[in-house]
Design a protein around this motif. Structure first.
Motif, mmCIF file in Angstrom:
data_model
loop_
_atom_site.group_PDB
_atom_site.id
_atom_site.type_symbol
_atom_site.label_atom_id
_atom_site.label_comp_id
_atom_site.label_asym_id
_atom_site.label_seq_id
_atom_site.Cartn_x
_atom_site.Cartn_y
_atom_site.Cartn_z
ATOM 1 N N ALA A 1 0.804 -1.069 -0.003
ATOM 2 C CA ALA A 1 -0.003 0.045 -0.043
ATOM 3 C C ALA A 1 0.521 1.252 0.024
ATOM 4 C CB ALA A 1 -0.840 0.099 1.010
ATOM 5 N N ARG A 2 1.914 1.032 0.789
ATOM 6 C CA ARG A 2 2.829 2.354 0.882
ATOM 7 C C ARG A 2 3.622 2.355 -0.643
ATOM 8 N NH1 ARG A 2 5.813 0.656 4.405
ATOM 9 N NH2 ARG A 2 7.670 -0.165 3.226
ATOM 10 N N ARG A 3 4.064 1.565 -1.193
ATOM 11 C CA ARG A 3 4.655 1.706 -2.308
ATOM 12 C C ARG A 3 3.888 2.006 -3.670
ATOM 13 N NH1 ARG A 3 7.182 -2.668 0.156
ATOM 14 N NH2 ARG A 3 5.809 -4.326 -1.073
ATOM 15 N N VAL A 4 2.573 1.188 -3.896
ATOM 16 C CA VAL A 4 1.886 1.344 -4.824
ATOM 17 C C VAL A 4 0.943 2.584 -4.655
ATOM 18 C CG1 VAL A 4 0.238 0.237 -6.428
ATOM 19 C CG2 VAL A 4 2.101 -1.142 -5.528
ATOM 20 N N GLY A 5 0.837 2.552 -3.389
ATOM 21 C CA GLY A 5 -0.314 3.886 -3.325
ATOM 22 C C GLY A 5 0.484 5.145 -3.560
ATOM 23 N N GLY A 6 1.747 4.991 -3.197
ATOM 24 C CA GLY A 6 2.838 6.340 -3.305
ATOM 25 C C GLY A 6 2.706 6.739 -4.987
ATOM 26 N N GLY B 1 -4.366 12.053 0.827
ATOM 27 C CA GLY B 1 -4.377 10.658 1.242
ATOM 28 C C GLY B 1 -3.063 9.864 1.589
ATOM 29 N N ARG B 2 -3.105 8.852 1.776
ATOM 30 C CA ARG B 2 -2.004 7.992 2.288
ATOM 31 C C ARG B 2 -2.234 6.642 1.736
ATOM 32 N NH1 ARG B 2 0.204 9.776 8.220
ATOM 33 N NH2 ARG B 2 0.806 11.794 7.663
ATOM 34 N N GLY B 3 -1.330 6.202 1.075
ATOM 35 C CA GLY B 3 -1.185 4.523 0.846
ATOM 36 C C GLY B 3 -2.279 4.386 -0.092
ATOM 37 N N LEU B 4 -3.080 3.575 0.202
ATOM 38 C CA LEU B 4 -4.192 3.336 -0.955
ATOM 39 C C LEU B 4 -5.424 3.727 -0.269
ATOM 40 C CD1 LEU B 4 -3.009 -0.133 -2.165
ATOM 41 C CD2 LEU B 4 -3.268 1.976 -3.631
ATOM 42 N N MET B 5 -5.617 5.094 0.128
ATOM 43 C CA MET B 5 -6.776 5.807 0.533
ATOM 44 C C MET B 5 -6.680 7.165 0.075
ATOM 45 S SD MET B 5 -8.020 5.755 4.560
ATOM 46 C CE MET B 5 -9.522 6.226 5.169
ATOM 47 N N LEU C 1 0.345 5.778 -7.028
ATOM 48 C CA LEU C 1 -1.023 6.304 -7.554
ATOM 49 C C LEU C 1 -1.213 7.514 -7.022
ATOM 50 C CD1 LEU C 1 -3.563 5.418 -8.896
ATOM 51 C CD2 LEU C 1 -4.083 4.376 -6.702
ATOM 52 N N ILE C 2 -0.880 8.152 -6.077
ATOM 53 C CA ILE C 2 -1.303 9.612 -5.468
ATOM 54 C C ILE C 2 -0.196 10.520 -6.308
ATOM 55 C CG2 ILE C 2 0.303 9.692 -3.519
ATOM 56 C CD1 ILE C 2 -2.017 11.231 -2.092
ATOM 57 N N GLU C 3 1.008 10.069 -6.764
ATOM 58 C CA GLU C 3 1.654 11.065 -7.465
ATOM 59 C C GLU C 3 1.296 11.107 -8.866
ATOM 60 O OE1 GLU C 3 3.731 13.272 -6.397
ATOM 61 O OE2 GLU C 3 3.121 12.573 -4.414
ATOM 62 N N ARG C 4 0.750 9.981 -9.349
ATOM 63 C CA ARG C 4 0.167 9.719 -10.760
ATOM 64 C C ARG C 4 -1.093 10.787 -10.912
ATOM 65 N NH1 ARG C 4 -1.723 9.779 -15.124
ATOM 66 N NH2 ARG C 4 -1.814 8.085 -16.543
ATOM 67 N N LEU C 5 -2.111 10.608 -9.744
ATOM 68 C CA LEU C 5 -3.052 11.420 -9.853
ATOM 69 C C LEU C 5 -3.001 12.899 -9.738
ATOM 70 C CD1 LEU C 5 -5.485 8.887 -7.770
ATOM 71 C CD2 LEU C 5 -5.596 9.268 -10.367
ATOM 72 N N ARG C 6 -1.654 13.151 -8.893
ATOM 73 C CA ARG C 6 -1.641 14.542 -8.732
ATOM 74 C C ARG C 6 -1.068 15.247 -10.040
ATOM 75 N NH1 ARG C 6 0.924 13.930 -2.588
ATOM 76 N NH2 ARG C 6 -0.914 14.408 -1.481
ATOM 77 N N ALA C 7 -0.300 14.438 -10.746
ATOM 78 C CA ALA C 7 0.054 15.021 -11.793
ATOM 79 C C ALA C 7 -0.968 15.244 -13.010
ATOM 80 C CB ALA C 7 1.006 13.942 -12.498
ATOM 81 N N ALA C 8 -2.057 14.059 -12.946
ATOM 82 C CA ALA C 8 -3.147 14.420 -13.912
ATOM 83 C C ALA C 8 -4.111 15.398 -13.442
ATOM 84 C CB ALA C 8 -3.934 13.004 -13.586
ATOM 85 N N GLU D 1 -3.248 1.675 -14.776
ATOM 86 C CA GLU D 1 -4.290 1.692 -15.681
ATOM 87 C C GLU D 1 -5.698 2.464 -15.132
ATOM 88 O OE1 GLU D 1 -7.877 -1.979 -16.940
ATOM 89 O OE2 GLU D 1 -5.908 -2.557 -15.971
ATOM 90 N N GLY D 2 -5.772 2.277 -13.834
ATOM 91 C CA GLY D 2 -6.685 2.905 -13.048
ATOM 92 C C GLY D 2 -6.540 4.482 -13.044
ATOM 93 N N ALA D 3 -5.304 4.881 -12.860
ATOM 94 C CA ALA D 3 -5.022 6.441 -13.036
ATOM 95 C C ALA D 3 -5.323 6.802 -14.441
ATOM 96 C CB ALA D 3 -3.594 6.436 -12.546
ATOM 97 N N ALA D 4 -5.057 6.243 -15.440
ATOM 98 C CA ALA D 4 -5.264 6.598 -16.785
ATOM 99 C C ALA D 4 -6.816 6.821 -16.985
ATOM 100 C CB ALA D 4 -4.672 5.811 -17.617
ATOM 101 N N ILE D 5 -7.426 5.736 -16.722
ATOM 102 C CA ILE D 5 -8.918 5.909 -16.681
ATOM 103 C C ILE D 5 -9.505 7.033 -15.929
ATOM 104 C CG2 ILE D 5 -11.198 4.864 -16.220
ATOM 105 C CD1 ILE D 5 -9.617 2.129 -16.573
ATOM 106 N N LEU D 6 -9.049 7.339 -14.674
ATOM 107 C CA LEU D 6 -9.579 8.532 -13.982
ATOM 108 C C LEU D 6 -8.987 9.656 -14.494
ATOM 109 C CD1 LEU D 6 -11.213 9.135 -11.287
ATOM 110 C CD2 LEU D 6 -9.158 8.720 -10.156
#
Length: 428
Positions: free
Chosen positions: A327-332, A353-357, A334-341, A415-420
């Motif tokens: 959660a720490r690694r993949v969540g980190g 958020g933190r981790g996968l939250m 994901l959150i950076e990918r979403l912030r960039a988007a 994949e999820g970040a790209a869809i979002l």
């Protein structure tokens, strides 16, 4: 969508039982991080039944444990010794960090919080409770009475006197412009002032990260600073870990550990993810608090053998596969990918958020005014792209909630970040 099923739903179930989507979805089965609907459409699941399918859909280890237990006995109640319940209680007590811990199992997070409130008020002989603004603690009469989110509080009647405290939402409210140090100091001063005008409370109940509130949180250390003030007055601290527990935040196994300066809470409540879809909730408390009740009590369905077998298998898998670290690694990532988007979408006020939250708050561009219509539009667009997410927020449900199973891999996160990202861009 099965129109007949929707019609039957509306004919026999309450109007206030919310359904997502303009065309509500029937999920028929799942595997890993994916689910399928009745029409055979496949979705990447970034909400997990409201953070409940924590590990994975159809996790073989959990399925096997449930099947084997069902072949022996499903249920006997707490009137009889129950080996799976004792086994899981021992593991949770040790993991909780609470000294001389006792564990009581319930069937949901609502019931867990209800039990914690009963224990606190009985132990302290006070029905005054401190709660956080923008909070959510369940749908029972007492839990609604300490919920600081108007959208989820259908009545002002309550067996409790609730006083609401500042601090659960870092970027809104009267202290939002302060730096973290001054923010915490201002919230503590406000708490002291509140205590000076009220009868001695039984407890503070707080989510380390507010779930229904849109995944908002205070600076690290706020609840430790609160605890120091409360401890002087004998007021208990209940950490509502229904959504933050079991490593979801990545950095910590429990949300309270981000506020650990003054040690563990007096009580913590848990539910959702521990059962990976099976109905488990519970309370962990110091023995003197847990044992303070002077009347008989049982739980007919709390701690039943089949749910305990699922919880044991799920907890073992989570620990052995270091899903907190994942959660720490993949969540980190994901959150950076979403912030960039989100940087290219004016409607996004904040990605937090933190981790996968992870929460994404939407407002009308150039303002702080909530935009629930935009949140609903993104929810629909994400579904159309093959992604399921959630909604929340104390400001008219204008936050998107992203909380995949903790076994999410990097490819699925991308994949999820790209869809979002596409869904967010579609509202411009």
């Amino acid at each position: 969508m099965n129109d007949d099923l929707l019609g039957r739903h509306r004919a026999v179930l309450p109007d206030w039982l919310a359904l997502y989507y303009d065309e509500p979805l029937e999920i028929t089965h799942g595997e890993g991080r994916h689910v399928w609907d009745a029409q055979g459409n496949r979705y990447l699941d970034f909400f997990g039944g409201i953070l409940t399918t924590m590990t994975a859909h159809a996790l073989p280890e959990v399925t096997k444990a449930v099947t084997e237990q069902a072949e022996r006995i499903v249920h006997s109640s707490t009137l009889y010794l129950n080996r799976p319940m004792v086994d899981l209680a021992e593991r949770i007590a040790q993991l909780s960090g609470i000294p001389d811990a006792r564990v009581f199992f319930t069937t949901s997070g609502t019931e867990a919080n209800d039990t914690a409130l009963l224990l606190a008020t009985a132990y302290r002989r006070s029905n005054t409770i401190l709660a956080m603004r923008n909070s959510y603690h369940g749908r029972s009469f007492s839990a609604v009475g300490v919920t600081g989110n108007r959208g989820w509080s259908p009545t002002s009647l309550s067996p409790l006197q609730t006083l609401y405290v500042h601090g659960g939402v870092r970027t809104r409210g009267p202290f939002a412009d302060l730096d973290d140090y001054d923010y915490v100091a201002a919230c503590v001063d406000d708490l002291k002032d509140l205590l000076g005008h009220s009868r001695p409370p039984a407890a503070l109940i707080a989510e380390p990260i507010q779930g229904v509130g849109g995944f908002t949180s205070p600076p690290d250390g706020l609840y430790a600073a609160f605890r120091e003030v409360l401890h002087e007055r004998g007021v208990l601290w209940i950490s509502d870990e229904v959504q933050t527990g079991w490593g979801r935040t990545g950095e910590h196994f429990w949300g309270w550990q981000a506020h650990a300066r003054s040690g563990p809470p007096d009580m913590l409540t848990f539910a959702k993810g521990i059962g990976n879809g099976m109905s488990i909730g519970g309370v962990v408390a110091r023995a003197e608090i847990m044992n303070c009740l002077d009347a008989n009590s049982i739980s007919t369905f709390g701690g039943t053998q089949i749910t305990m077998a699922a919880g044991l298998a799920n907890l073992t898998y989570l620990l052995e596969h270091d899903l907190q670290g994942n959660a720490r690694r993949v969540g980190g990532l994901l959150i950076e990918r979403l912030r960039a988007a989100a940087a290219h979408v004016p409607a996004v006020r904040e990605v937090r958020g933190r981790g996968l939250m992870i929460g994404i708050e939407l407002t009308k561009p150039g303002t702080d005014e909530a935009d629930p219509d935009a949140a609903s539009a993104v929810l629909e667009a994400a579904r159309a792209g093959g992604l399921l997410i959630g909604k929340g927020g104390g400001h008219d449900t204008s936050a998107l909630r992203v909380a995949p199973p903790l076994s999410l891999n990097v490819a699925e996160a991308e994949e999820g970040a790209a869809i979002l990202e596409d869904a967010l861009r579609s509202i411009q």
